[in-house]
Motif scaffolding. Structure first.
Motif, mmCIF file in Angstrom:
data_model
loop_
_atom_site.group_PDB
_atom_site.id
_atom_site.type_symbol
_atom_site.label_atom_id
_atom_site.label_comp_id
_atom_site.label_asym_id
_atom_site.label_seq_id
_atom_site.Cartn_x
_atom_site.Cartn_y
_atom_site.Cartn_z
ATOM 1 N N GLY A 38 0.802 -1.221 0.000
ATOM 2 C CA GLY A 38 0.000 0.000 0.000
ATOM 3 C C GLY A 38 0.830 1.264 0.000
ATOM 4 N N THR A 69 0.720 -6.408 -14.664
ATOM 5 C CA THR A 69 -0.470 -5.738 -14.143
ATOM 6 C C THR A 69 -1.629 -6.731 -14.036
ATOM 7 N N HIS A 73 -3.373 -7.805 -10.447
ATOM 8 C CA HIS A 73 -4.815 -7.707 -10.232
ATOM 9 C C HIS A 73 -5.388 -9.068 -9.815
ATOM 10 N N ALA A 76 -4.384 -9.808 -6.266
ATOM 11 C CA ALA A 76 -5.123 -8.918 -5.356
ATOM 12 C C ALA A 76 -6.554 -9.415 -5.157
ATOM 13 N N ASP A 77 -7.193 -9.831 -6.241
ATOM 14 C CA ASP A 77 -8.564 -10.346 -6.151
ATOM 15 C C ASP A 77 -8.645 -11.623 -5.318
ATOM 16 N N VAL A 105 0.244 0.155 -4.657
ATOM 17 C CA VAL A 105 -1.034 0.839 -4.444
ATOM 18 C C VAL A 105 -1.953 0.631 -5.648
ATOM 19 N N SER A 106 -1.454 0.979 -6.834
ATOM 20 C CA SER A 106 -2.328 0.986 -8.009
ATOM 21 C C SER A 106 -2.650 -0.416 -8.533
ATOM 22 N N GLU A 107 -1.650 -1.232 -8.760
ATOM 23 C CA GLU A 107 -1.900 -2.526 -9.401
ATOM 24 C C GLU A 107 -2.108 -3.669 -8.405
ATOM 25 N N CYS A 108 -1.431 -3.602 -7.267
ATOM 26 C CA CYS A 108 -1.616 -4.633 -6.222
ATOM 27 C C CYS A 108 -2.778 -4.264 -5.313
ATOM 28 N N ARG A 109 -3.331 -3.082 -5.526
ATOM 29 C CA ARG A 109 -4.513 -2.594 -4.815
ATOM 30 C C ARG A 109 -4.339 -2.615 -3.295
ATOM 31 N N SER A 110 -3.099 -2.416 -2.852
ATOM 32 C CA SER A 110 -2.743 -2.388 -1.423
ATOM 33 C C SER A 110 -3.117 -3.679 -0.702
ATOM 34 N N ALA A 111 -3.272 -4.779 -1.457
ATOM 35 C CA ALA A 111 -3.738 -6.043 -0.888
ATOM 36 C C ALA A 111 -2.604 -6.974 -0.455
#
Length: 182
Positions: A38, A69, A73, A76-77, A105-111
């Motif tokens: 994140g 990317t 994603h 992250a999902d 932050v953007s591609e790993c969605r802070s996960a």
């Protein structure tokens, strides 16, 4: 270039190229490095992460590229499924940490975290470096809490990395002996 096996009973698919990843049941090289989750930099140590559960380490060529990317994603999902199985996920590339702060932050969605390996030492120790290029191949590992590799999967396509690593983590969970009351 696709190969892999799960030490828990799946059959092996032999590599089609000279690329050699760590073999199943081999001891995963321990390491410490800077990671970003994140956009916040942390110190990652594999040995410490394994104390909490199995670890998925996935090597990828370069942040912000199309395949990387897509893969970020997808992971992250799937984080809730990995967490439910007791596993953590960390991506590794040879990108600098400043680039990974943004990618996390953007591609790993802070996960989940991404680890910076700009000098390639970790990538080389996991036999995941592309020949002649300063980047990792797309290679995923599942490492059991005892530090042994239970899955090796290498394919430049991002499509099956999440599915295969999650199946291996779930297989580990199903073979874990019941914990005794303390």
């Amino acid at each position: 270039m696709v190969f892999g096996s799960i030490a828990l009973g799946a059959s092996a698919v032999l590599p089609q190229t000279a690329h050699a990843a760590l073999e199943t049941n081999s001891l995963a090289p321990d390491f410490s490095a800077t990671a970003s989750i994140g956009g916040h930099e942390i110190s990652f140590h594999l040995k410490e992460a394994l104390q909490k559960g199995p670890v998925v380490l996935y090597f990828y060529p370069a942040a912000f590229t199309k395949g990387c990317t897509i893969e970020a994603h997808d992971f992250a999902d799937a984080v809730p499924d990995f967490k439910a199985a007791g596993a953590s996920i960390f991506g590794i590339s040879m990108d600098p940490i400043a680039k990974l702060d943004k990618f996390s932050v953007s591609e790993c969605r802070s996960a989940f975290g991404v680890i910076a390996d700009p000098d390639g030492k970790i990538t080389n120790s996991y036999k995941a470096k592309m020949p002649l290029l300063h980047m990792a191949s797309r290679t995923s590992y599942v490492i059991a809490q005892n530090g042994r590799v239970v899955l090796t999967y290498a394919s430049m396509s991002p499509d099956e990395h999440v599915e295969r690593t999650l199946a291996a983590v779930k297989a580990l969970q199903n073979t874990k002996p019941p914990s005794s009351p303390q």
